[in-house]
Design an enzyme around this catalytic site. Structure first.
Site, short mmCIF file in Angstrom:
data_model
loop_
_atom_site.label_atom_id
_atom_site.label_comp_id
_atom_site.label_asym_id
_atom_site.label_seq_id
_atom_site.Cartn_x
_atom_site.Cartn_y
_atom_site.Cartn_z
NE ARG A 142 41.10 36.06 -87.35
CZ ARG A 142 41.32 36.57 -85.98
NH1 ARG A 142 40.36 36.66 -85.27
NH2 ARG A 142 42.34 36.53 -85.38
N GLY A 143 40.23 35.46 -92.49
CA GLY A 143 41.64 36.01 -93.10
C GLY A 143 42.21 34.90 -93.99
CG ASP A 182 40.41 29.24 -86.21
OD1 ASP A 182 41.11 29.85 -84.91
OD2 ASP A 182 40.51 29.98 -87.11
CG ASP A 240 45.44 26.29 -78.64
OD1 ASP A 240 46.78 26.16 -79.50
OD2 ASP A 240 45.45 26.99 -77.79
CG ASN A 287 46.43 30.23 -92.30
OD1 ASN A 287 46.95 31.21 -93.05
ND2 ASN A 287 45.22 30.44 -91.63
CE LYS A 290 54.65 45.03 -75.08
NZ LYS A 290 53.65 45.48 -75.83
CG ASN A 324 59.07 44.22 -90.14
OD1 ASN A 324 59.70 45.43 -90.53
ND2 ASN A 324 57.92 44.20 -90.20
CE1 TYR A 343 53.70 36.48 -87.68
CE2 TYR A 343 54.97 37.77 -89.09
CZ TYR A 343 53.89 37.06 -89.09
OH TYR A 343 53.12 36.75 -89.80
CE LYS A 364 54.23 33.29 -89.48
NZ LYS A 364 53.23 32.49 -89.79
P1 NAD Z 1 44.23 36.13 -88.59
O1 NAD Z 1 44.59 36.65 -87.32
O2 NAD Z 1 43.20 36.78 -89.50
O3 NAD Z 1 44.01 34.48 -88.57
C1 NAD Z 1 44.75 33.55 -88.16
C2 NAD Z 1 44.11 32.39 -87.64
O4 NAD Z 1 44.90 31.51 -87.20
C3 NAD Z 1 42.89 33.04 -87.00
O5 NAD Z 1 41.57 32.24 -87.25
C4 NAD Z 1 43.27 32.26 -85.51
O6 NAD Z 1 42.31 31.74 -84.65
C5 NAD Z 1 44.09 30.92 -86.05
N1 NAD Z 1 44.91 30.60 -84.64
C6 NAD Z 1 45.67 31.32 -84.18
N2 NAD Z 1 46.34 30.67 -83.03
C7 NAD Z 1 45.92 29.31 -83.23
C8 NAD Z 1 46.02 28.18 -82.54
N3 NAD Z 1 46.68 28.08 -81.37
N4 NAD Z 1 45.27 27.26 -82.91
C9 NAD Z 1 44.58 27.08 -83.81
N5 NAD Z 1 44.27 28.34 -84.50
C10 NAD Z 1 45.09 29.43 -84.08
O7 NAD Z 1 45.58 36.19 -89.75
P2 NAD Z 1 45.99 36.21 -91.07
O8 NAD Z 1 46.38 37.49 -91.85
O9 NAD Z 1 44.82 35.45 -91.98
O10 NAD Z 1 47.36 35.12 -91.11
C11 NAD Z 1 47.35 33.93 -91.53
C12 NAD Z 1 48.77 33.39 -91.58
O11 NAD Z 1 49.39 34.26 -92.79
C13 NAD Z 1 49.56 33.66 -90.34
O12 NAD Z 1 50.46 32.37 -90.10
C14 NAD Z 1 50.27 34.87 -90.46
O13 NAD Z 1 51.41 34.94 -89.44
C15 NAD Z 1 50.52 34.84 -91.93
N6 NAD Z 1 50.99 35.95 -92.66
C16 NAD Z 1 49.83 37.09 -92.72
C17 NAD Z 1 50.32 38.35 -93.29
C18 NAD Z 1 49.27 39.29 -93.67
O14 NAD Z 1 49.54 40.45 -93.95
N7 NAD Z 1 47.95 39.38 -93.22
C19 NAD Z 1 51.67 38.55 -93.70
C20 NAD Z 1 52.59 37.44 -93.62
C21 NAD Z 1 52.11 36.26 -92.97
#
Ligand code: NAD
Length: 449
Positions: free
Chosen positions: A219-220, A240, A263, A290, A297, A349, A355, A359
């Site tokens: 997703r995402g 995933d 995982d 990704n 918190k 932040n 986080y 990052k």
């Molecule tokens: P999301 O929560 O929609 O997707 C993250 C995915 O990572 C999920 O499918 C989740 O199941 C998977 N995941 C989490 N832990 C895992 C594990 N232990 N093993 C395998 N898979 C795992 O989030 P997103 O917004 O799509 O974020 C993707 C990346 O982008 C992340 O690293 C996030 O920190 C980063 N990010 C997102 C944003 C934003 O605004 N959405 C901003 C900055 C950074």
């Protein structure tokens, strides 16, 4: 997720209210669709005297199918303004750039592109030249803020010695709608040992024959990356957590890809992933780390188990998995390792110490590994997304969410495709001179600026 304010600002009543109250008015950003030309219009090129690029720039654009001219015609609009600043050797010379952009800006089309090309300051050859080259950064960052209102962006590319011929993929990305949400950024070519760029046989499928592993692909952003790299011709291996294996398999079935339900923090994960890649494809070309989570918190309320989880998913596990793939020589020459950082990892932040730490660790991973694997022809880079409309941002309190969206040069959040296009640019075989970079896809958000 939907941005209701943006939809409202574009209906007739909303438009009236936004205009009269002086509220932010998010422009509609042009995005690239399959089959579109890279640039729908002409690019105007200018240069300071003594530049190192000369005619190469026109030739590079031409070979990418981008039309450019060197002389501005009255009454014509330009989709891109590119300035070769490599010849600027002192601060007085910066006026050449101002004299190019000031009149040209009046003929910039909507969702237009400003690109300045300079020399890496550390390679500029003299103190005065290094200062002038460093000054370019302030120019693009400020220009980006001026042109954002009509969906336009400004970015800087520093070219290191020997990388002058490796600009193609970067100019294609920056000048096209693929970089809709990349603004105020500095891209450095030739930071590590240079390897020859691979030729792209079919520009419509630049990743044909490549295998891409994407973690968090159900997703995402990860799903958008899988779809985009597949669009560009790569075979996809998506990973995933087992709890999301149904969603992951559905996406992979659509893309003809392979699913790994694992995982990434499990002790066996590196070996499980290596074995799956070996079995499915004998190796891998593009690895996108990704997967990521937040457990936000305040520090005074932080639980150590959550602290550890956030850091291990974003940076510990990617480090272990990459090490195993390198040890087993599964990342092929010309390989790409890509991390996902965040603007929180650059600027910090409030409420995101775990986080932000995780990052920032991704940036450390890129800085260190990029130097170690350059000799093998592998590049290592990261994208630092800003506010992108995914499930992750749904959990934010409304006020913070609205601030995240509006406090940027483009006054809106990005779409998952914006991050995915940046990943495709790093992955492009022509991007072999790009390593050790962390580029934000954030619409020039105030946070992390
Ligand atoms: P999301 O929560 O929609 O997707 C993250 C995915 O990572 C999920 O499918 C989740 O199941 C998977 N995941 C989490 N832990 C895992 C594990 N232990 N093993 C395998 N898979 C795992 O989030 P997103 O917004 O799509 O974020 C993707 C990346 O982008 C992340 O690293 C996030 O920190 C980063 N990010 C997102 C944003 C934003 O605004 N959405 C901003 C900055 C950074």
């Amino acid at each position: 997720m939907a941005d209701r304010y943006q939809s409202l600002a574009h209906n007739p009543i909303g438009k009236f209210i936004v205009k009269n109250l002086g509220l932010p008015n998010p422009p509609v950003l042009e995005r690239w669709n399959e089959g579109d030309p890279l640039v729908k219009g002409t690019v105007l090129i200018g240069a300071a005297a003594g530049g190192t690029l000369g005619k190469k720039l026109t030739a590079t654009l031409k070979s990418s199918g981008i039309t450019s001219v060197g002389v501005r015609a009255d009454g014509k609009t330009y989709k891109g303004l590119v300035f070769d600043a490599t010849g600027i050797s002192d601060t007085a010379g910066l006026a050449d750039m101002q004299q190019f952009f000031t009149p040209a800006l009046r003929s910039l089309a909507r969702s237009g592109r400003l690109v300045v090309i300079g020399t890496l300051p550390e390679q500029a050859g003299s103190e005065t030249a290094a200062i002038a080259q460093r000054a370019l950064e302030g120019f693009v960052r400020s220009a980006g803020k001026e042109v954002g209102g009509n969906g336009s962006t400004a970015n800087l590319v520093y070219v290191g010695a020997g990388a002058e011929d490796a600009l193609g993929s970067t100019l294609e990305f920056l000048l096209s709608p693929k970089s809709a949400f990349v603004d105020g950024q500095v891209i450095r070519l030739g930071l590590t040992e240079l390897v020859d760029a691979d030729k792209v046989a079919d520009p419509a499928k630049p990743l044909a024959g490549k295998v891409a592993l994407i973690t968090g692909a159900s997703r995402g952003l990860g799903e958008a990356m899988a779809r985009t790299l597949h669009r560009d011709g790569a075979a996809i291996v998506g990973l995933d957590v087992p709890q999301l294996s149904g969603e992951l398999e559905a996406v992979m079935a659509e893309l003809g890809g392979t699913a790994i339900a694992e995982d990434i923090t499990s002790p066996e994960a590196p070996k499980v992933i290596a074995a799956a890649l070996k079995k499915a494809h004998g190796g891998v070309d593009i690895v996108v780390h990704n997967a990521g989570i937040t457990r936000d918190k305040r520090l005074k309320n932080m639980k150590t188990e959550n602290w550890n989880l956030v850091i291990d998913i974003s940076v510990g596990a990617p480090q272990r998995i990459t090490a195993e793939l390198l040890k087993q020589k599964l990342i092929r020459p010309g390989g790409r390792v890509i991390g996902i950082s965040s603007i929180a990892g650059i600027a910090g932040n409030n409420g995101q110490t775990s986080y932000g730490t995780a990052k920032a660790g991704v940036i450390g991973f890129v800085n260190d590994l990029s130097k170690r694997v350059a000799k093998d022809g592998i590049t290592v880079n990261a994208i630092a997304p800003g506010f992108i409309e995914t499930d992750m941002v749904k959990t934010m309190p409304l006020g913070i969410r609205e601030a995240g969206r509006r406090l940027s040069s483009l006054s809106q959040g990005g779409q998952p495709i914006d991050v995915a296009e940046a990943i495709a640019w790093y992955a492009n075989p022509g991007s072999s001179a790009i390593s050790g970079n962390v580029v934000r896809v954030c619409g020039q958000a105030l946070i992390g600026a």
